[in-house]
Design a protein around this motif. Sequence first.
Motif, PDB file in Angstrom:
ATOM      1  N   PHE A   1      31.203  49.597  44.601  1.00  0.00           N
ATOM      2  CA  PHE A   1      30.958  48.234  45.071  1.00  0.00           C
ATOM      3  C   PHE A   1      31.668  48.016  46.400  1.00  0.00           C
ATOM      4  CE2 PHE A   1      32.046  43.619  44.911  1.00  0.00           C
ATOM      5  CZ  PHE A   1      30.756  43.129  44.974  1.00  0.00           C
TER       6      PHE A   1
ATOM      7  N   CYS B   1      33.287  52.285  41.073  1.00  0.00           N
ATOM      8  CA  CYS B   1      31.926  51.763  40.858  1.00  0.00           C
ATOM      9  C   CYS B   1      31.078  51.745  42.129  1.00  0.00           C
ATOM     10  CB  CYS B   1      31.991  50.365  40.253  1.00  0.00           C
ATOM     11  SG  CYS B   1      32.660  49.092  41.341  1.00  0.00           S
TER      12      CYS B   1
ATOM     13  N   PHE C   1      33.229  45.428  49.088  1.00  0.00           N
ATOM     14  CA  PHE C   1      33.754  44.069  49.101  1.00  0.00           C
ATOM     15  C   PHE C   1      34.687  43.887  50.285  1.00  0.00           C
ATOM     16  CE2 PHE C   1      36.590  46.681  46.665  1.00  0.00           C
ATOM     17  CZ  PHE C   1      37.861  46.251  46.990  1.00  0.00           C
TER      18      PHE C   1
ATOM     19  N   CYS D   1      34.786  50.449  46.542  1.00  0.00           N
ATOM     20  CA  CYS D   1      35.479  50.861  45.323  1.00  0.00           C
ATOM     21  C   CYS D   1      35.176  52.330  45.052  1.00  0.00           C
ATOM     22  CB  CYS D   1      35.039  50.000  44.149  1.00  0.00           C
ATOM     23  SG  CYS D   1      35.790  50.465  42.589  1.00  0.00           S
TER      24      CYS D   1
ATOM     25  N   CYS E   1      39.310  45.885  42.962  1.00  0.00           N
ATOM     26  CA  CYS E   1      37.863  45.685  43.048  1.00  0.00           C
ATOM     27  C   CYS E   1      37.511  44.443  42.240  1.00  0.00           C
ATOM     28  CB  CYS E   1      37.138  46.906  42.494  1.00  0.00           C
ATOM     29  SG  CYS E   1      35.347  46.708  42.392  1.00  0.00           S
ATOM     30  N   PRO E   2      36.721  43.522  42.798  1.00  0.00           N
ATOM     31  CA  PRO E   2      36.359  42.321  42.041  1.00  0.00           C
ATOM     32  C   PRO E   2      35.383  42.607  40.894  1.00  0.00           C
ATOM     33  CG  PRO E   2      35.422  42.242  44.254  1.00  0.00           C
ATOM     34  CD  PRO E   2      36.264  43.459  44.177  1.00  0.00           C
ATOM     35  N   ARG E   3      34.682  43.713  40.930  1.00  0.00           N
ATOM     36  CA  ARG E   3      33.712  44.019  39.887  1.00  0.00           C
ATOM     37  C   ARG E   3      34.350  44.737  38.698  1.00  0.00           C
ATOM     38  NH1 ARG E   3      28.261  46.975  41.377  1.00  0.00           N
ATOM     39  NH2 ARG E   3      27.612  44.882  41.857  1.00  0.00           N
ATOM     40  N   CYS E   4      35.076  45.824  38.950  1.00  0.00           N
ATOM     41  CA  CYS E   4      35.605  46.616  37.836  1.00  0.00           C
ATOM     42  C   CYS E   4      37.126  46.517  37.688  1.00  0.00           C
ATOM     43  CB  CYS E   4      35.195  48.079  37.968  1.00  0.00           C
ATOM     44  SG  CYS E   4      35.924  48.920  39.381  1.00  0.00           S
TER      45      CYS E   4
END
Length: 79
Positions: free
Chosen positions: A51, A49, A53, A46, A64-67
Amino acid sequence: MIPVSLSYLVLIYLCIMLGPIFTAWIFTEWRRQRRERAAFRFVLRCGLCGFEFQDKSSTLLPRCPRCGSLNERYRPSRL
């Protein structure tokens, strides 16, 4: 009979014995790098952030699965 010195015989012996070992080493290194590239083919990072993935879908801009931000598909650089 062909006159050959001992140093040439030692050189020929070393080439015959070490040649297959060197060839096998090059082949296994090539296979290892190929497996590593295949393992990281779907890994994305990402841009917001940081991250990392996996995304195996064919979407052009995966989320992005986080943000939840959209990310471009590009090859991650190796250090």
